[in-house]
Design an enzyme around this catalytic site. Structure first.
Site, PDB file in Angstrom:
ATOM      1  N   CYS A  77      26.543  34.752 -77.454  1.00  0.00           N
ATOM      2  CA  CYS A  77      25.583  34.517 -78.536  1.00  0.00           C
ATOM      3  C   CYS A  77      26.119  33.450 -79.485  1.00  0.00           C
ATOM      4  CB  CYS A  77      25.347  35.826 -79.284  1.00  0.00           C
ATOM      5  SG  CYS A  77      24.298  35.668 -80.735  1.00  0.00           S
TER       6      CYS A  77
ATOM      7  N   SER B 258      32.181  46.646 -80.476  1.00  0.00           N
ATOM      8  CA  SER B 258      32.923  45.692 -79.658  1.00  0.00           C
ATOM      9  C   SER B 258      33.121  44.374 -80.392  1.00  0.00           C
ATOM     10  CB  SER B 258      32.171  45.450 -78.348  1.00  0.00           C
ATOM     11  OG  SER B 258      32.780  44.428 -77.590  1.00  0.00           O
TER      12      SER B 258
ATOM     13  N   HIS C  48      30.229  48.890 -71.675  1.00  0.00           N
ATOM     14  CA  HIS C  48      29.502  48.550 -72.892  1.00  0.00           C
ATOM     15  C   HIS C  48      28.000  48.626 -72.617  1.00  0.00           C
ATOM     16  CE1 HIS C  48      27.881  46.158 -76.215  1.00  0.00           C
ATOM     17  NE2 HIS C  48      29.001  46.438 -76.854  1.00  0.00           N
TER      18      HIS C  48
ATOM     19  N   GLU D   4      25.432  46.982 -73.525  1.00  0.00           N
ATOM     20  CA  GLU D   4      24.791  45.707 -73.187  1.00  0.00           C
ATOM     21  C   GLU D   4      25.073  45.314 -71.744  1.00  0.00           C
ATOM     22  OE1 GLU D   4      25.819  41.166 -73.816  1.00  0.00           O
ATOM     23  OE2 GLU D   4      25.502  42.140 -75.756  1.00  0.00           O
TER      24      GLU D   4
ATOM     25  N   THR E  47      27.469  39.059 -74.589  1.00  0.00           N
ATOM     26  CA  THR E  47      27.163  38.154 -75.704  1.00  0.00           C
ATOM     27  C   THR E  47      28.243  38.116 -76.773  1.00  0.00           C
ATOM     28  OG1 THR E  47      25.918  39.897 -76.847  1.00  0.00           O
ATOM     29  CG2 THR E  47      24.669  38.403 -75.416  1.00  0.00           C
TER      30      THR E  47
ATOM     31  N   HIS F 170      26.096  49.664 -83.430  1.00  0.00           N
ATOM     32  CA  HIS F 170      27.424  50.277 -83.497  1.00  0.00           C
ATOM     33  C   HIS F 170      27.953  50.268 -84.922  1.00  0.00           C
ATOM     34  CE1 HIS F 170      28.261  49.733 -78.926  1.00  0.00           C
ATOM     35  NE2 HIS F 170      27.680  50.877 -79.203  1.00  0.00           N
TER      36      HIS F 170
ATOM     37  N   HIS G 152      20.967  46.337 -77.686  1.00  0.00           N
ATOM     38  CA  HIS G 152      21.783  46.087 -76.496  1.00  0.00           C
ATOM     39  C   HIS G 152      20.960  45.948 -75.222  1.00  0.00           C
ATOM     40  CE1 HIS G 152      24.620  48.337 -79.199  1.00  0.00           C
ATOM     41  NE2 HIS G 152      25.386  47.339 -78.856  1.00  0.00           N
TER      42      HIS G 152
END
Length: 279
Positions: free
Chosen positions: A189, A218, A123, A125, A161, A40, A73
């Site tokens: 994460c 994000s 999103h 992911e 994450t 992104h 992602h």
């Protein structure tokens, strides 16, 4: 002016790995495309396109002989199956941390049990994670959503994450009260947590806080939210031109951080812009 650059600003491991794979593909003279923007950050995506690795929106846009790069992602298992059925070669650049969440979700829900994802439903992911579930999936990005939802008596909860840890903890507190058999996996994460903690500290000490990153990122927006809670003069800069004249005064304490999808070269350009404003 005192200028501080976040030590943990910029590319995380998963993003760097994906970008490196894409440039290796271009240098190896392979005809490669990414399924959706690799990361992104529009400026880095444009740099990849100039190197010959462009983004496509659908497998229907993949031409014969082209290789598909799966972005950091991750994707649903159906995407892998479609690539195999169509004979499309795949380079998998899914972040290893995200791939681990896929496996957690798959193993837990193989018998049909529910999975709760604390994250944004649309999103990429989160869409990918949900695709690995063998049962119902609930998307609960906020405490209010958790309070309003009809919840199962047994579920696994994982996190997007890049979500802020405090938001995850708020949702989790509700779920612990409402779900008798709740299995929790903290999947934020480590690099995200580290970056958010650093941004919190920097923004407490700064007069001006600048977060460098894509407007559609994000994790960049979550960093900005973190900074804006503690620094009244917090700004998002996708490019150096987004840092206007007059926001920095000679005596200001200025701090710069960057989202996980922000390349180092762009961070340095913003840094140079800030320094030029007070010369």
């Amino acid at each position: 002016m005192k200028l501080t650059i976040g030590e943990h600003a910029g590319f995380c491991f998963g993003v760097r790995r994906a970008v490196d794979k894409a440039f290796e593909c271009a240098q190896g003279q392979l005809s490669c495309v990414t399924l959706g923007p690799l990361i992104h950050n529009p400026q880095e995506v444009e740099r990849l396109a100039e190197a010959g690795v462009r983004s496509v929106d659908s497998l229907d846009d993949v031409q014969p002989g082209q290789t598909v790069i799966i972005r950091s992602h991750g994707v649903t298992p159906q995407v892998y199956a479609q690539c195999e059925a169509r004979g499309i070669p795949v380079i998998d650049a899914t972040c290893p941390h995200v791939a681990h969440i896929h496996e957690l979700v798959r193993e837990y829900s193989v018998g049909g049990d529910a999975v709760i994802i604390v994250g944004e439903r649309d999103h990429p992911e989160v869409v990918g994670i949900a695709g690995w579930a063998g049962g119902p999936v609930l998307f609960l990005p906020t405490r209010e959503d958790a309070l309003a939802a009809q919840l199962p008596s047994r579920a696994l909860v994982v996190a997007q994450t890049t979500i802020r840890r405090d938001r995850f903890e708020d949702v989790l507190a509700v779920l612990r009260r409402r779900i008798p058999e709740l299995t929790v996996r903290m999947t934020i994460c480590g690099a995200t947590s580290q970056r958010q903690q650093e941004a919190e500290r920097l923004s407490r000490e700064a007069d001006v806080m600048i977060v460098v990153g894509g407007r559609n990122s994000s994790n960049t927006h979550k960093l900005l939210e973190t900074c804006a809670l503690r620094c009244k003069r917090a700004y998002l800069a996708e490019t150096p031109e987004d840092v206007p004249e007059g926001i920095v005064q000679p005596g200001d304490r200025v701090a710069i951080t960057a989202g996980a999808s922000t390349p180092q070269w762009l961070l340095e350009q913003v840094r140079a812009r800030v320094e030029a404003l007070v010369e």
